[in-house]
Design an enzyme around this catalytic site. Sequence first.
Site, short mmCIF file in Angstrom:
data_model
loop_
_atom_site.label_atom_id
_atom_site.label_comp_id
_atom_site.label_asym_id
_atom_site.label_seq_id
_atom_site.Cartn_x
_atom_site.Cartn_y
_atom_site.Cartn_z
N ASN A 258 -10.45 0.11 0.05
CA ASN A 258 -8.98 0.11 0.13
C ASN A 258 -8.42 -0.44 -1.18
O ASN A 258 -8.55 -1.63 -1.46
CB ASN A 258 -8.54 -0.74 1.32
CG ASN A 258 -7.04 -0.82 1.48
OD1 ASN A 258 -6.27 -0.59 0.55
ND2 ASN A 258 -6.60 -1.16 2.69
N HIS B 159 -2.87 6.88 2.65
CA HIS B 159 -3.39 5.63 2.09
C HIS B 159 -4.76 5.38 2.70
O HIS B 159 -4.97 5.52 3.91
CB HIS B 159 -2.44 4.48 2.40
CG HIS B 159 -3.07 3.14 2.25
ND1 HIS B 159 -3.77 2.76 1.12
CD2 HIS B 159 -3.14 2.08 3.10
CE1 HIS B 159 -4.23 1.54 1.27
NE2 HIS B 159 -3.86 1.10 2.47
N CYS C 199 0.81 -1.22 0.00
CA CYS C 199 0.00 0.00 0.00
C CYS C 199 0.84 1.27 0.00
O CYS C 199 0.33 2.35 -0.30
CB CYS C 199 -0.95 0.00 1.19
SG CYS C 199 -2.05 -1.43 1.23
#
Length: 326
Positions: A282, A248, A123
Amino acid sequence: MTAKIGTAPGAPGSRIVGLGHYRPDKVVTNDDLAKIMETDDEWIRARVGIAERRFAAADESVASMGAQAGAKALAEAGLQPEEIDTVITATCSLDSPAPHASTQIASLLGIHAPGSFDINAACAGFCYAVAAADQAVRTGASRNVLVVGSEKLTDWTKSDDRATAIIFADGAGAVVVSPSDEPGIGPVQWGSDEDHTRTIRIEGRNGHFIQEGQTVFRWATSAIAPVAIRATRAAGLELSDIDVLVTHQANLRIIDAIAKKIVKEGGRDDLKVGRDIVTTGNTSSASIPIALDRMRAAGEVSSGEVVLSVAFGAGLTYASQVFVCP
């Protein structure tokens, strides 16, 4: 040794000159997930803040989604494919390790013979890739770099695993990094935590994501804000100079905890914070460019504003830098 190695003339700085993103059409709500696992809308929203996410179609891939986002970034930059000499893709979800995504994306976009390579920092990959592009431009190795973050995480997620299937989604974001007389990207602050290498993992080549959610939550809410603060200071700025914080998009509670610490340490009360997690989910290395581009589209962020980006993920890796919004 008497011979001296020469270096290519670089630029004083680099800048992001184009930004674009791609989200698949399929919207998956919390109620949809409740049909295949023991969960409900209230439970998911309370724990991760997600209301819906996007899942890619069977014929969509890391490369095809990355090319869609990359085409939009190129168009905004006003550059033709032949003007791109380097392609860097951040991804951790290729269906096969070879060929790598960057060369496939270049082919789809008609970019001829670029330097191309992938970065897998999970990520945190987008921030790592932007740092690599910035350094390549400033050292003269590259002139115009297409940076892509693209993920098809649903290929690696067990569809009925309540710990991961409610979180992960698909999508891509991209930027173009070009030379600038005045630096528009600050120094990266990056690192990793070797004590938590297996808190997010895939077991074997046919496995699925496993995440120790509470461990990651505690680590992210304590360790990441200081990284973002260091990146701000490395750029010669104060937290009060930051207009936009885009982390993120891992978990809404993590995002809010980081933002709260930034404001407490000197950030402005009117700091704009990316919370795209709510409607996109996500998307790992794609989440920062998707979130920022959607904030621009909504009129929440303007060109020229100072963005503080910070990302973290499996490894556990982390990275942060300041840049000027295109």
